[in-house]
Write a protein that holds these residues in place. Structure first.
Motif, PDB file in Angstrom:
ATOM      1  N   TYR A 299       0.760  -1.065  -0.032  1.00 54.61           N
ATOM      2  CA  TYR A 299      -0.062   0.109  -0.073  1.00 54.61           C
ATOM      3  C   TYR A 299       0.793   1.208   0.050  1.00 54.61           C
ATOM      4  O   TYR A 299       0.779   2.100  -0.635  1.00 54.61           O
ATOM      5  CB  TYR A 299      -1.087   0.025   1.195  1.00 54.61           C
ATOM      6  CG  TYR A 299      -1.940   0.986   1.127  1.00 54.61           C
ATOM      7  CD1 TYR A 299      -2.759   0.939   0.423  1.00 54.61           C
ATOM      8  CD2 TYR A 299      -2.047   2.143   2.148  1.00 54.61           C
ATOM      9  CE1 TYR A 299      -3.927   2.142   0.234  1.00 54.61           C
ATOM     10  CE2 TYR A 299      -2.902   2.996   2.324  1.00 54.61           C
ATOM     11  CZ  TYR A 299      -4.106   3.099   1.340  1.00 54.61           C
ATOM     12  OH  TYR A 299      -4.904   4.094   0.957  1.00 54.61           O
ATOM     13  N   TRP A 300       2.059   1.321   0.706  1.00 55.74           N
ATOM     14  CA  TRP A 300       2.898   2.223   0.816  1.00 55.74           C
ATOM     15  C   TRP A 300       3.616   2.376  -0.833  1.00 55.74           C
ATOM     16  O   TRP A 300       3.596   3.632  -1.061  1.00 55.74           O
ATOM     17  CB  TRP A 300       4.044   1.929   1.709  1.00 55.74           C
ATOM     18  CG  TRP A 300       5.046   3.166   1.813  1.00 55.74           C
ATOM     19  CD1 TRP A 300       5.212   4.008   2.877  1.00 55.74           C
ATOM     20  CD2 TRP A 300       6.183   3.158   1.000  1.00 55.74           C
ATOM     21  NE1 TRP A 300       6.156   4.923   2.485  1.00 55.74           N
ATOM     22  CE2 TRP A 300       6.843   4.316   1.428  1.00 55.74           C
ATOM     23  CE3 TRP A 300       6.803   2.744  -0.040  1.00 55.74           C
ATOM     24  CZ2 TRP A 300       8.099   4.953   0.884  1.00 55.74           C
ATOM     25  CZ3 TRP A 300       8.009   2.981  -0.613  1.00 55.74           C
ATOM     26  CH2 TRP A 300       8.549   4.138  -0.160  1.00 55.74           C
ATOM     27  N   MET A 301       3.937   1.483  -1.405  1.00 55.36           N
ATOM     28  CA  MET A 301       4.469   1.317  -2.512  1.00 55.36           C
ATOM     29  C   MET A 301       3.368   2.087  -3.566  1.00 55.36           C
ATOM     30  O   MET A 301       3.819   2.949  -4.449  1.00 55.36           O
ATOM     31  CB  MET A 301       4.830   0.126  -3.179  1.00 55.36           C
ATOM     32  CG  MET A 301       5.893  -0.586  -2.566  1.00 55.36           C
ATOM     33  SD  MET A 301       5.910  -2.435  -2.929  1.00 55.36           S
ATOM     34  CE  MET A 301       6.799  -2.041  -4.781  1.00 55.36           C
ATOM     35  N   GLY A 302       2.098   1.600  -3.515  1.00 52.93           N
ATOM     36  CA  GLY A 302       1.155   2.227  -4.342  1.00 52.93           C
ATOM     37  C   GLY A 302       0.869   4.068  -4.034  1.00 52.93           C
ATOM     38  O   GLY A 302       0.870   4.754  -5.094  1.00 52.93           O
ATOM     39  N   ILE A 303       0.991   4.365  -2.724  1.00 53.58           N
ATOM     40  CA  ILE A 303       0.963   5.702  -2.560  1.00 53.58           C
ATOM     41  C   ILE A 303       2.148   6.539  -3.192  1.00 53.58           C
ATOM     42  O   ILE A 303       1.865   7.500  -3.748  1.00 53.58           O
ATOM     43  CB  ILE A 303       0.971   5.714  -0.893  1.00 53.58           C
ATOM     44  CG1 ILE A 303      -0.479   5.283  -0.217  1.00 53.58           C
ATOM     45  CG2 ILE A 303       1.050   7.357  -0.595  1.00 53.58           C
ATOM     46  CD1 ILE A 303      -0.578   5.494   1.065  1.00 53.58           C
ATOM     47  N   GLU A 304       3.213   5.931  -2.597  1.00 56.01           N
ATOM     48  CA  GLU A 304       4.665   6.723  -3.172  1.00 56.01           C
ATOM     49  C   GLU A 304       4.772   6.626  -4.641  1.00 56.01           C
ATOM     50  O   GLU A 304       4.960   7.845  -5.139  1.00 56.01           O
ATOM     51  CB  GLU A 304       5.809   5.686  -2.722  1.00 56.01           C
ATOM     52  CG  GLU A 304       7.029   6.624  -2.753  1.00 56.01           C
ATOM     53  CD  GLU A 304       7.262   7.952  -1.907  1.00 56.01           C
ATOM     54  OE1 GLU A 304       8.346   8.581  -2.130  1.00 56.01           O
ATOM     55  OE2 GLU A 304       6.310   7.969  -0.950  1.00 56.01           O
ATOM     56  N   THR A 305       4.133   5.767  -5.099  1.00 50.63           N
ATOM     57  CA  THR A 305       4.316   5.694  -6.767  1.00 50.63           C
ATOM     58  C   THR A 305       3.311   6.609  -7.315  1.00 50.63           C
ATOM     59  O   THR A 305       3.576   7.557  -8.262  1.00 50.63           O
ATOM     60  CB  THR A 305       3.942   4.319  -7.378  1.00 50.63           C
ATOM     61  OG1 THR A 305       4.735   3.367  -6.938  1.00 50.63           O
ATOM     62  CG2 THR A 305       3.781   4.241  -8.910  1.00 50.63           C
ATOM     63  N   CYS A 306       2.134   6.706  -6.735  1.00 49.84           N
ATOM     64  CA  CYS A 306       1.031   7.931  -7.414  1.00 49.84           C
ATOM     65  C   CYS A 306       1.516   9.096  -7.177  1.00 49.84           C
ATOM     66  O   CYS A 306       1.356  10.137  -7.944  1.00 49.84           O
ATOM     67  CB  CYS A 306      -0.211   7.473  -7.007  1.00 49.84           C
ATOM     68  SG  CYS A 306      -1.588   8.482  -7.502  1.00 49.84           S
ATOM     69  N   GLU A 307       2.008   9.411  -5.832  1.00 48.70           N
ATOM     70  CA  GLU A 307       2.711  10.725  -5.701  1.00 48.70           C
ATOM     71  C   GLU A 307       3.547  11.143  -6.398  1.00 48.70           C
ATOM     72  O   GLU A 307       3.536  12.267  -6.909  1.00 48.70           O
ATOM     73  CB  GLU A 307       2.924  10.987  -4.133  1.00 48.70           C
ATOM     74  CG  GLU A 307       1.745  10.800  -3.091  1.00 48.70           C
ATOM     75  CD  GLU A 307       2.526  10.770  -1.605  1.00 48.70           C
ATOM     76  OE1 GLU A 307       3.508  10.628  -1.353  1.00 48.70           O
ATOM     77  OE2 GLU A 307       1.561  10.942  -0.738  1.00 48.70           O
ATOM     78  N   LYS A 308       4.596  10.269  -6.676  1.00 52.11           N
ATOM     79  CA  LYS A 308       5.732  10.811  -7.473  1.00 52.11           C
ATOM     80  C   LYS A 308       5.144  11.043  -9.225  1.00 52.11           C
ATOM     81  O   LYS A 308       5.570  11.997  -9.623  1.00 52.11           O
ATOM     82  CB  LYS A 308       6.745   9.666  -7.444  1.00 52.11           C
ATOM     83  CG  LYS A 308       7.685   9.572  -6.507  1.00 52.11           C
ATOM     84  CD  LYS A 308       8.873   8.606  -6.551  1.00 52.11           C
ATOM     85  CE  LYS A 308       9.538   8.527  -5.256  1.00 52.11           C
ATOM     86  NZ  LYS A 308      10.376   9.663  -5.089  1.00 52.11           N
ATOM     87  N   ALA A 309       4.189  10.193  -9.617  1.00 49.52           N
ATOM     88  CA  ALA A 309       3.918  10.183 -10.927  1.00 49.52           C
ATOM     89  C   ALA A 309       2.894  11.608 -11.124  1.00 49.52           C
ATOM     90  O   ALA A 309       3.260  12.233 -11.865  1.00 49.52           O
ATOM     91  CB  ALA A 309       2.739   9.169 -11.187  1.00 49.52           C
ATOM     92  N   ALA A 310       2.174  11.821  -9.922  1.00 49.32           N
ATOM     93  CA  ALA A 310       1.625  13.152 -10.020  1.00 49.32           C
ATOM     94  C   ALA A 310       2.364  14.352 -10.188  1.00 49.32           C
ATOM     95  O   ALA A 310       2.199  15.219 -10.905  1.00 49.32           O
ATOM     96  CB  ALA A 310       0.505  13.273  -8.843  1.00 49.32           C
TER      97      ALA A 310
END
Length: 346
Positions: A299-310
């Motif tokens: 879940y942390w991976m998903g959050i971090e990935t989306c934040e960086k992509a945005a």
């Protein structure tokens, strides 16, 4: 009413009826045009959205990737974007040209993860060739390494490291051992599996440095199977009745080890460590039949990935390389509730 007036009245009414008919036909025509336009927009209007963010991941049946997807989608709302998560293993069944459709939409960025390494590396090359920014979230460094070899500049890479899981397990052994020379059994998955080997080798290297007198009595392979792990542990206990620790590289095998240890009446003697932090493993920890489990929190991976992509899509600079932290869950960690990573468990 004389004849002249009657004729005039009749003609006037006829003109009004005809005018009404013409007006109705016009309204119907306009309605058809509007509906057609809306249909075309629905089908093709999204072909070039202004701010598309794509996350192309695989293994739709894998709970890890499902939780990563959850983290991505829930974070997208907070970051003011609408992420589109595509499971490649499903998309290919519906439309063989699914990736060309994504490329045609000119997204701000495409983040890849979990696909077969060669396939993923090829998708990265295709997107880069179209001038689309690309990034990685993965448990396997092969695609990002291939991108580097091809001189493709990844916007960022969120990468889990299996060796770090093994290292954290070794740290737990070092902190909880009851004697300076503990005996340890390692249970691996299928021989040669990258995930299994990484977790096992990371443990071996770390335990040698942290507890030089520790003795790994054997590394056995249960191929992720609980029942097979149970049988192997029974055999190992016959040869090593004074075993202190069992480190299994996933929770299913750890639970199988626990079955054998409990049956042998050695639950207080042998501490068992698993990986993945499954609900069953967490329940076993609370019950005292497992000592610990580890996880690189998806879940942390998903959050971090989306934040960086945005941020990349909005022109904000981001850290290029992000390592996924390892959470160790023991009874003490569960009861104290102090580890900040606990909030990301799903």
């Amino acid at each position: 009413m004389n004849l002249t007036n009657f004729i005039r009245s009749t003609v006037l009414k006829s003109h009004k009826v005809e005018a009404a008919r013409i007006e109705l036909r016009c309204l119907i025509g306009v309605s058809i045009l509007v509906v057609s336009a809306l249909t075309i927009f629905a089908l093709f209007g999204c072909a070039q959205p202004r701010d598309a963010y794509y996350f192309v991941i695989s293994q739709s049946g894998n709970p890890y990737w499902q939780v990563i997807k959850q983290g991505i989608e829930e974070t997208g709302t907070k970051k003011g974007i609408t992420p589109t998560v595509v499971f490649a293993d499903l998309a290919g069944k519906d439309n063989p040209n699914w990736f060309n459709v994504i490329l045609s939409q000119r997204p701000k960025i495409i983040v890849f993860g979990g696909l077969p390494p060669k396939e993923e590396a090829e998708y990265i090359r295709l997107a880069d060739r179209e001038g689309i920014k690309v990034a990685e979230v993965n448990f396997d460094p092969t695609p990002s390494n291939e991108a580097k070899k091809a001189n493709i500049d990844l916007a960022f890479c969120v990468l889990a490291n299996h060796e770090s899981v093994g290292k954290r397990a070794a740290e737990f052994v070092a902190a909880t051992k009851k004697r300076p020379d503990p005996k340890i059994l390692i249970i691996g998955g299928p021989p040669g599996n990258a995930f299994s080997e990484g977790r096992a080798n990371g443990f071996k290297v770390a335990i040698k440095n942290l507890v030089p007198q520790a003795h790994v009595v054997a590394t056995v392979y249960a191929s992720w199977d609980r029942a097979k792990a149970e049988g192997l542990v029974k055999e190992s206990l016959a040869a090593n009745p004074d075993l202190d620790f069992i480190y299994a590289v996933n929770d299913g095998m750890a639970l199988g080890a626990s079955d054998a240890v409990q049956a042998a009446g050695k639950g207080k003697q042998i501490a068992i460590i698993g990986v993945d932090a499954t609900l069953a493993a967490r329940k076993a920890i609370k019950a005292g039949t497992l000592a610990a489990t580890l996880i690189q929190v998806p879940y942390w991976m998903g959050i971090e990935t989306c934040e960086k992509a945005a941020d990349v899509g909005k022109g904000v600079s981001v850290e290029k390389q992000e390592s996924v932290p390892v959470l160790l869950i023991s009874k003490e960690v569960i009861e104290s509730k102090k580890d900040p990573l606990l909030q990301y468990l799903r």
